[in-house]
Design a protein around this motif. Structure first.
Motif, PDB file in Angstrom:
ATOM      1  N   TYR A   1      18.656  48.344  46.178  1.00 24.67           N
ATOM      2  CA  TYR A   1      19.165  47.413  47.192  1.00 24.67           C
ATOM      3  C   TYR A   1      20.696  47.457  47.224  1.00 24.67           C
ATOM      4  O   TYR A   1      21.311  47.533  48.297  1.00 24.67           O
ATOM      5  CB  TYR A   1      18.682  45.994  46.898  1.00 24.67           C
TER       6      TYR A   1
ATOM      7  N   GLU B   1      19.765  42.542  39.670  1.00 21.58           N
ATOM      8  CA  GLU B   1      19.502  42.830  41.084  1.00 21.58           C
ATOM      9  C   GLU B   1      19.036  44.278  41.204  1.00 21.58           C
ATOM     10  O   GLU B   1      19.387  45.130  40.379  1.00 21.58           O
ATOM     11  CB  GLU B   1      20.776  42.591  41.915  1.00 21.58           C
TER      12      GLU B   1
ATOM     13  N   ASP C   1      15.823  41.499  52.121  1.00 24.29           N
ATOM     14  CA  ASP C   1      16.523  42.674  52.641  1.00 24.29           C
ATOM     15  C   ASP C   1      17.928  42.338  53.113  1.00 24.29           C
ATOM     16  O   ASP C   1      18.803  43.194  53.159  1.00 24.29           O
ATOM     17  CB  ASP C   1      15.731  43.278  53.811  1.00 24.29           C
ATOM     18  N   ARG C   2      18.155  41.083  53.463  1.00 23.95           N
ATOM     19  CA  ARG C   2      19.453  40.660  54.003  1.00 23.95           C
ATOM     20  C   ARG C   2      20.446  40.248  52.922  1.00 23.95           C
ATOM     21  O   ARG C   2      21.596  40.676  52.934  1.00 23.95           O
ATOM     22  CB  ARG C   2      19.249  39.480  54.968  1.00 23.95           C
ATOM     23  N   ILE C   3      20.006  39.356  52.014  1.00 22.91           N
ATOM     24  CA  ILE C   3      20.983  38.770  51.077  1.00 22.91           C
ATOM     25  C   ILE C   3      20.699  39.090  49.610  1.00 22.91           C
ATOM     26  O   ILE C   3      21.437  38.660  48.733  1.00 22.91           O
ATOM     27  CB  ILE C   3      21.097  37.239  51.263  1.00 22.91           C
ATOM     28  N   GLY C   4      19.617  39.825  49.334  1.00 24.18           N
ATOM     29  CA  GLY C   4      19.364  40.246  47.954  1.00 24.18           C
ATOM     30  C   GLY C   4      18.042  39.747  47.413  1.00 24.18           C
ATOM     31  O   GLY C   4      17.592  38.645  47.736  1.00 24.18           O
TER      32      GLY C   4
ATOM     33  N   PHE D   1      14.636  37.886  54.179  1.00 20.52           N
ATOM     34  CA  PHE D   1      15.897  37.491  53.541  1.00 20.52           C
ATOM     35  C   PHE D   1      16.214  38.350  52.321  1.00 20.52           C
ATOM     36  O   PHE D   1      17.385  38.562  51.989  1.00 20.52           O
ATOM     37  CB  PHE D   1      15.876  36.007  53.169  1.00 20.52           C
TER      38      PHE D   1
ATOM     39  N   TRP E   1      15.403  31.114  44.594  1.00 22.28           N
ATOM     40  CA  TRP E   1      15.230  29.984  45.514  1.00 22.28           C
ATOM     41  C   TRP E   1      13.752  29.721  45.807  1.00 22.28           C
ATOM     42  O   TRP E   1      13.301  28.576  45.820  1.00 22.28           O
ATOM     43  CB  TRP E   1      15.986  30.230  46.822  1.00 22.28           C
TER      44      TRP E   1
ATOM     45  N   LYS F   1      18.423  36.617  44.493  1.00 22.43           N
ATOM     46  CA  LYS F   1      18.798  35.309  45.016  1.00 22.43           C
ATOM     47  C   LYS F   1      17.613  34.619  45.694  1.00 22.43           C
ATOM     48  O   LYS F   1      17.319  33.450  45.455  1.00 22.43           O
ATOM     49  CB  LYS F   1      19.952  35.489  46.015  1.00 22.43           C
ATOM     50  N   VAL F   2      16.907  35.369  46.545  1.00 19.27           N
ATOM     51  CA  VAL F   2      15.784  34.789  47.292  1.00 19.27           C
ATOM     52  C   VAL F   2      14.623  34.464  46.348  1.00 19.27           C
ATOM     53  O   VAL F   2      13.940  33.449  46.518  1.00 19.27           O
ATOM     54  CB  VAL F   2      15.321  35.736  48.429  1.00 19.27           C
TER      55      VAL F   2
ATOM     56  N   GLN G   1      23.149  48.554  50.250  1.00 17.83           N
ATOM     57  CA  GLN G   1      24.194  47.644  50.751  1.00 17.83           C
ATOM     58  C   GLN G   1      25.551  48.342  50.788  1.00 17.83           C
ATOM     59  O   GLN G   1      26.281  48.262  51.773  1.00 17.83           O
ATOM     60  CB  GLN G   1      24.292  46.410  49.844  1.00 17.83           C
TER      61      GLN G   1
END
Length: 400
Positions: free
Chosen positions: A191, A187, A71-74, A69, A81, A77-78, A195
């Motif tokens: 990355y 961030e 690699d997918r959404i940042g 995740f 969480w 953020k991960v 993106q």
């Protein structure tokens, strides 16, 4: 332009260091709280072993999902969480009232922590230039033994005698760090760049598991997986069993705990120094030094007679075995490109965690079979030799 970049790197590595300190607290928490938990839940030795395994087992899916995740959404953020998940379920450890619910919350806390680790490595490595990645990951990861050493000291106070306080501390600290991450953690620029490039080229960024096995990455992935597996097996044998091995050799529990403290303090220094050498020396020289250092430490543990010699041997093993783990994490960030770095490091961490789970179990079986501390230490030696050989092949492949 240089100043903002330096500030970005310092803030990122410092915040990642804080999360690594919390990981170190958690690694020690189960062992330190074990006696209180055994009494509170009326557990036998077998159930206590399952309790130890539950947290480590949770690291596996966490590492797989967190890296993917990220690699997918940042990354940021991960990480927030996963730290939140870890915090909530660590607090729940002090509140549950049955053995099954205890296992569930330890597993879920482990999943949160497992998701955080590949992201910490990825963020720290991407905050600096490729020439400084070893140092950045080393500085970040030395937080782990710092956290473990801090909890060992807390455990010797009146506050630490209540096992629930250990988990209150472990759960509240990440809750305090989460707002710091939300407001101050930048961030990853690499990355964001990947993106933007993907959007420009109208293509989704690659972060698929199957990309780990394409023609470029297949051999690199296998080599780093084997090294992670056997190195973490030895790391967790030492983390889990060092005080018990001391008692097997006729020393007291207090002397075993003191050895663990020396192990962790020297691990902090070793992680930083080996991380810096990774950037400055030829990679092959660093690998020979760190695995040679582990072997020297294991032989020293096996042959030391006096308590002072045992403390020195523990410090030697700590400096190289934990430092080696930091270097392997740095290698993970070097081996894989930006768009799949989280996935690659996450998968390698997950494979390493399998070794981490098996190591303490195998050590326990060897002790139960009567091989003693010398048998456990001797069994770790082939693991280190295999890891060293595979890492040297990996370096050769990267240079080629």
């Amino acid at each position: 332009m240089e100043k903002p970049d330096n500030k970005h790197a310092i803030v990122t590595v410092a915040i990642c260091f804080l999360i690594a300190v919390i990981e170190g607290l958690d690694i020690q928490a189960a062992g330190i709280a074990a006696a209180g938990i055994r009494e509170h839940f009326a557990l036998d030795s077998s159930q206590l072993g399952v309790f130890f395994s539950a947290g480590i087992l949770g690291l596996l899916p966490g590492a797989l999902i967190g890296g993917r995740f990220a690699d997918r959404i940042g990354r940021k953020k991960v990480l927030i969480w996963s730290t939140g998940v870890f915090a909530v379920f660590t607090l729940c450890t002090a509140w549950v009232n049955s053995f099954n619910s205890l296992l569930a919350v330890r597993f879920l806390a482990g999943a949160g922590l497992g998701a955080a680790m590949p992201i910490l490595i990825t963020l720290a490595s991407e905050a600096v230039s490729p020439q400084n990645r070893g140092r950045a990951v080393g500085l970040m990861y030395c937080g782990m033994p710092v956290g473990a050493a801090i909890l060992s000291l807390v455990a010797s106070t009146d506050f630490g005698t209540n096992w629930k306080n250990i988990f209150y501390l472990g759960g509240l600290l990440p809750i305090i760090v989460i707002p710091v991450m939300m407001f101050f953690l930048p961030e990853s620029k690499e990355y964001l760049k990947a993106q933007n490039q993907a959007v420009t080229e109208n293509a989704a960024p690659q972060a698929s598991f199957k990309d780990l096995f394409n023609s470029t990455n297949f051999m690199r992935t296998i080599l780093i997986w084997v090294s992670y597996f056997f190195t973490l097996m030895v790391v967790y044998i030492m983390l889990s069993w060092l005080p018990s091995l001391f008692m097997e050799l006729g020393f007291s529990r207090k002397e075993g705990s003191t050895a663990q403290f020396f192990f962790m303090v020297s691990a902090t220094v070793g992680t930083v120094i080996l991380g810096m050498l990774t950037d400055r020396w030829k990679k092959a020289y660093v690998i020979i030094l760190m695995y040679g250092g582990i072997l020297a430490g294991l032989f020293a543990l096996n042959s030391a007679g006096s308590l002072t010699q045992m403390y020195m041997a523990s410090a030697l093993v700590g400096a190289f075995v934990i430092g080696c783990q930091g270097v392997l994490y740095a290698f993970g960030s070097i081996v894989y490109p930006t768009e799949m770095r989280g996935t690659g490091v996450g998968m390698a961490s997950a494979v390493g965690r399998v070794g981490a789970m098996l190591g303490p179990v195998i050590a326990g079986q060897l002790l139960a079979a009567g091989f003693g501390a010398a048998g456990v230490i001797s069994a770790a030696i082939p693991c280190i030799l295999i890891s060293a050989i595979f890492m040297l092949f990996l370096v050769r492949r990267i240079q080629a």
